[in-house]
Design a protein around this motif. Structure first.
Motif, PDB file in Angstrom:
ATOM      1  N   ASP A  28       0.866  -1.184   0.000  1.00  0.00           N
ATOM      2  CA  ASP A  28       0.000   0.000   0.000  1.00  0.00           C
ATOM      3  C   ASP A  28       0.901   1.232   0.000  1.00  0.00           C
ATOM      4  OD1 ASP A  28      -1.981   1.878   0.280  1.00  0.00           O
ATOM      5  OD2 ASP A  28      -2.587   1.266   2.294  1.00  0.00           O
ATOM      6  N   LEU A  29       1.344   1.632  -1.168  1.00  0.00           N
ATOM      7  CA  LEU A  29       2.363   2.672  -1.296  1.00  0.00           C
ATOM      8  C   LEU A  29       1.828   4.047  -0.909  1.00  0.00           C
ATOM      9  CD1 LEU A  29       4.005   1.604  -4.684  1.00  0.00           C
ATOM     10  CD2 LEU A  29       4.737   1.035  -2.363  1.00  0.00           C
ATOM     11  N   SER A  30       2.668   4.807  -0.185  1.00  0.00           N
ATOM     12  CA  SER A  30       2.336   6.184   0.185  1.00  0.00           C
ATOM     13  C   SER A  30       3.639   6.933   0.432  1.00  0.00           C
ATOM     14  CB  SER A  30       1.458   6.235   1.438  1.00  0.00           C
ATOM     15  OG  SER A  30       1.224   7.576   1.816  1.00  0.00           O
ATOM     16  N   LYS A  31       3.972   7.842  -0.453  1.00  0.00           N
ATOM     17  CA  LYS A  31       5.244   8.555  -0.333  1.00  0.00           C
ATOM     18  C   LYS A  31       5.256   9.524   0.842  1.00  0.00           C
ATOM     19  CE  LYS A  31       3.871  12.156  -3.641  1.00  0.00           C
ATOM     20  NZ  LYS A  31       4.198  12.810  -4.928  1.00  0.00           N
ATOM     21  N   HIS A  32       4.094   9.798   1.427  1.00  0.00           N
ATOM     22  CA  HIS A  32       4.017  10.777   2.506  1.00  0.00           C
ATOM     23  C   HIS A  32       4.226  10.167   3.893  1.00  0.00           C
ATOM     24  CE1 HIS A  32       2.513  13.679  -0.395  1.00  0.00           C
ATOM     25  NE2 HIS A  32       1.595  12.816  -0.764  1.00  0.00           N
ATOM     26  N   LEU A  33       4.280   8.837   3.994  1.00  0.00           N
ATOM     27  CA  LEU A  33       4.328   8.177   5.297  1.00  0.00           C
ATOM     28  C   LEU A  33       5.621   7.388   5.470  1.00  0.00           C
ATOM     29  CD1 LEU A  33       0.610   7.007   5.470  1.00  0.00           C
ATOM     30  CD2 LEU A  33       1.667   8.845   6.794  1.00  0.00           C
ATOM     31  N   PRO A  34       6.017   7.078   6.712  1.00  0.00           N
ATOM     32  CA  PRO A  34       7.275   6.364   6.962  1.00  0.00           C
ATOM     33  C   PRO A  34       7.362   5.050   6.189  1.00  0.00           C
ATOM     34  CG  PRO A  34       6.387   7.226   9.015  1.00  0.00           C
ATOM     35  CD  PRO A  34       5.331   7.457   7.973  1.00  0.00           C
ATOM     36  N   VAL A  37       4.926   3.483   2.916  1.00  0.00           N
ATOM     37  CA  VAL A  37       3.709   2.668   2.864  1.00  0.00           C
ATOM     38  C   VAL A  37       2.691   3.172   3.882  1.00  0.00           C
ATOM     39  CG1 VAL A  37       4.889   0.596   2.026  1.00  0.00           C
ATOM     40  CG2 VAL A  37       4.660   0.962   4.487  1.00  0.00           C
ATOM     41  N   ARG A  38       1.457   2.731   3.719  1.00  0.00           N
ATOM     42  CA  ARG A  38       0.387   3.094   4.648  1.00  0.00           C
ATOM     43  C   ARG A  38      -0.136   1.829   5.341  1.00  0.00           C
ATOM     44  NH1 ARG A  38      -5.259   6.323   3.164  1.00  0.00           N
ATOM     45  NH2 ARG A  38      -5.877   6.787   5.318  1.00  0.00           N
ATOM     46  N   GLY A  39      -1.014   1.084   4.695  1.00  0.00           N
ATOM     47  CA  GLY A  39      -1.436  -0.200   5.244  1.00  0.00           C
ATOM     48  C   GLY A  39      -2.698  -0.159   6.067  1.00  0.00           C
ATOM     49  N   TRP A  40      -3.217  -1.362   6.330  1.00  0.00           N
ATOM     50  CA  TRP A  40      -4.493  -1.489   7.041  1.00  0.00           C
ATOM     51  C   TRP A  40      -4.401  -0.985   8.478  1.00  0.00           C
ATOM     52  CZ3 TRP A  40      -4.576  -4.261  11.482  1.00  0.00           C
ATOM     53  CH2 TRP A  40      -3.555  -5.198  11.685  1.00  0.00           C
ATOM     54  N   LYS A 264      -8.920  14.614  12.245  1.00  0.00           N
ATOM     55  CA  LYS A 264      -9.099  15.004  10.853  1.00  0.00           C
ATOM     56  C   LYS A 264      -7.736  15.041  10.162  1.00  0.00           C
ATOM     57  CE  LYS A 264     -13.273  17.787  11.619  1.00  0.00           C
ATOM     58  NZ  LYS A 264     -13.904  19.137  11.440  1.00  0.00           N
ATOM     59  N   GLY A 265      -7.680  14.487   8.987  1.00  0.00           N
ATOM     60  CA  GLY A 265      -6.427  14.490   8.228  1.00  0.00           C
ATOM     61  C   GLY A 265      -5.558  13.284   8.460  1.00  0.00           C
ATOM     62  N   GLY A 266      -5.815  12.538   9.532  1.00  0.00           N
ATOM     63  CA  GLY A 266      -5.099  11.303   9.792  1.00  0.00           C
ATOM     64  C   GLY A 266      -3.605  11.456   9.974  1.00  0.00           C
ATOM     65  N   LEU A 267      -2.885  10.376   9.738  1.00  0.00           N
ATOM     66  CA  LEU A 267      -1.445  10.339   9.974  1.00  0.00           C
ATOM     67  C   LEU A 267      -0.671  11.176   8.959  1.00  0.00           C
ATOM     68  CD1 LEU A 267      -1.384   6.571  10.836  1.00  0.00           C
ATOM     69  CD2 LEU A 267      -0.806   8.407  12.424  1.00  0.00           C
ATOM     70  N   LYS A 268      -1.228  11.349   7.788  1.00  0.00           N
ATOM     71  CA  LYS A 268      -0.579  12.220   6.807  1.00  0.00           C
ATOM     72  C   LYS A 268      -0.482  13.649   7.345  1.00  0.00           C
ATOM     73  CE  LYS A 268      -1.004  13.929   2.078  1.00  0.00           C
ATOM     74  NZ  LYS A 268      -1.814  13.909   0.828  1.00  0.00           N
ATOM     75  N   LEU A 270      -0.293  14.449  10.434  1.00  0.00           N
ATOM     76  CA  LEU A 270       0.731  14.425  11.482  1.00  0.00           C
ATOM     77  C   LEU A 270       2.123  14.583  10.869  1.00  0.00           C
ATOM     78  CD1 LEU A 270       0.815  13.886  14.599  1.00  0.00           C
ATOM     79  CD2 LEU A 270       1.378  11.524  14.031  1.00  0.00           C
ATOM     80  N   MET A 271       2.374  13.908   9.745  1.00  0.00           N
ATOM     81  CA  MET A 271       3.655  14.017   9.085  1.00  0.00           C
ATOM     82  C   MET A 271       3.873  15.429   8.540  1.00  0.00           C
ATOM     83  SD  MET A 271       5.287  11.180   9.372  1.00  0.00           S
ATOM     84  CE  MET A 271       6.553  11.412   8.129  1.00  0.00           C
ATOM     85  N   GLU A 272       2.838  16.011   7.975  1.00  0.00           N
ATOM     86  CA  GLU A 272       2.953  17.367   7.435  1.00  0.00           C
ATOM     87  C   GLU A 272       3.276  18.376   8.539  1.00  0.00           C
ATOM     88  OE1 GLU A 272      -0.794  17.818   5.554  1.00  0.00           O
ATOM     89  OE2 GLU A 272      -0.198  16.820   3.693  1.00  0.00           O
ATOM     90  N   ALA A 273       2.676  18.169   9.716  1.00  0.00           N
ATOM     91  CA  ALA A 273       2.919  19.082  10.840  1.00  0.00           C
ATOM     92  C   ALA A 273       4.346  18.979  11.349  1.00  0.00           C
ATOM     93  CB  ALA A 273       1.936  18.784  11.959  1.00  0.00           C
ATOM     94  N   ALA A 274       4.948  17.794  11.168  1.00  0.00           N
ATOM     95  CA  ALA A 274       6.312  17.584  11.670  1.00  0.00           C
ATOM     96  C   ALA A 274       7.367  18.133  10.721  1.00  0.00           C
ATOM     97  CB  ALA A 274       6.560  16.098  11.894  1.00  0.00           C
ATOM     98  N   GLU A 275       6.985  18.433   9.463  1.00  0.00           N
ATOM     99  CA  GLU A 275       7.948  18.906   8.481  1.00  0.00           C
ATOM    100  C   GLU A 275       8.270  20.391   8.686  1.00  0.00           C
ATOM    101  OE1 GLU A 275       6.211  17.946   4.736  1.00  0.00           O
ATOM    102  OE2 GLU A 275       6.686  15.812   4.895  1.00  0.00           O
TER     103      GLU A 275
END
Length: 275
Positions: A28-34, A37-40, A264-268, A270-275
């Protein structure tokens, strides 16, 4: 089974996922997450937080890990986090290893489950799916059958929630699988997330993708795809086995410490806020 929404004695609602590539999210590819990948498991964490704010989430799973690695590297960190919800899938890589002693493997699996169940957390276990990728893997089917039988017995013994992945007919569709044919595709991860949430009684609106029946391919095209799969995935896999290395050697846990999942916005987000 405990109410998954009930806080622990310290008022925490904390989900900890442990295991291998199945839980890490490979496919489950996702370039925005560690780890890309993303995953279930990420999806489950996000829906928990959406249904009830305040959920924390850690995912210690790393691709290629065998049961012994999960016990040695993930068990104590998971226990130290004092989770109220735990998901575990482990042993699939061992099943595909030559010379695995299945009785010893499943005895160790039960010891791991006993430790996790002893926390009082809601514990979710999974059977394994019989992936129809090649006749090469058919000799391992008996191992998977034995594994699934014992997992069902162990889940009942320790009061765990059982997600009987083996029974899900949706995964007979090849589009539920990634190009390596061993890991779920994005659609496969979404479907599994919905199943886990349904088993836990967590509301969600994850739709099951409705496809037209797959188109038939010519024999020439089928042979071309088989050659590409063997060259891209099978030969490198056996090469790594011969060299004693795994894909997981260069990866670490995606969420090694509990993070508070935004409603709202989920883990993505969270990653954006950390950048």
């Amino acid at each position: 089974m405990r109410d998954v929404f009930a806080a622990d004695q310290n008022g925490r609602r904390r989900y900890v996922a442990i295991g291998d590539s199945f839980t890490e999210g490979v496919g489950d590819l996702s370039k925005h997450l560690p780890n890309g990948v993303r995953g279930w498991a990420d999806r489950v964490a996000e829906k928990l937080a959406k249904a009830q704010p305040g959920w924390e989430y850690a995912n210690l799973a790393v691709r290629s890990k065998r049961l012994r690695h999960i016990i040695d590297e993930q068990l104590e960190p998971a226990l130290a986090m004092q989770p109220s919800l735990i998901t575990l899938y482990a042993g699939g890589n061992d099943i595909l290893d030559f010379g695995t002693d299945m009785d010893a493997l499943l005895d160790d699996y039960e010891l791991l489950v006993a430790r996790l169940a002893g926390t009082g957390a809601t514990l979710v276990l999974f059977t394994g799916f019989d992936v129809k990728v090649s006749a090469v893997l058919e000799p391992f089917k008996k191992r998977n059958t034995l594994y699934n039988q014992r997992v069902r017995e162990i889940a009942a013994k320790y009061g765990a929630v059982l997600v009987d992945y083996w029974c899900f007919d949706a995964y007979h569709d090849p589009r539920m699988w990634a190009s390596d044919r061993l890991h779920m595709s994005k659609a496969g991860h979404k479907y599994l997330a919905a199943q886990v949430l349904d088993h836990l009684g967590v509301p969600h609106k994850i739709p099951h993708k409705e496809w037209e029946p797959p188109t038939r391919v010519s024999l020439r095209e089928w042979e071309r795809r088989q050659r590409r799969w063997v060259n891209d995935w099978v030969l490198p896999l056996f090469g790594r086995k011969l060299r004693g290395v795994t894909l997981g050697d260069s990866f670490s846990a995606r969420w090694p410490q509990p993070v508070k999942v935004p409603r709202k916005g989920g883990l993505k987000k969270l990653m954006e806020a950390a950048e």
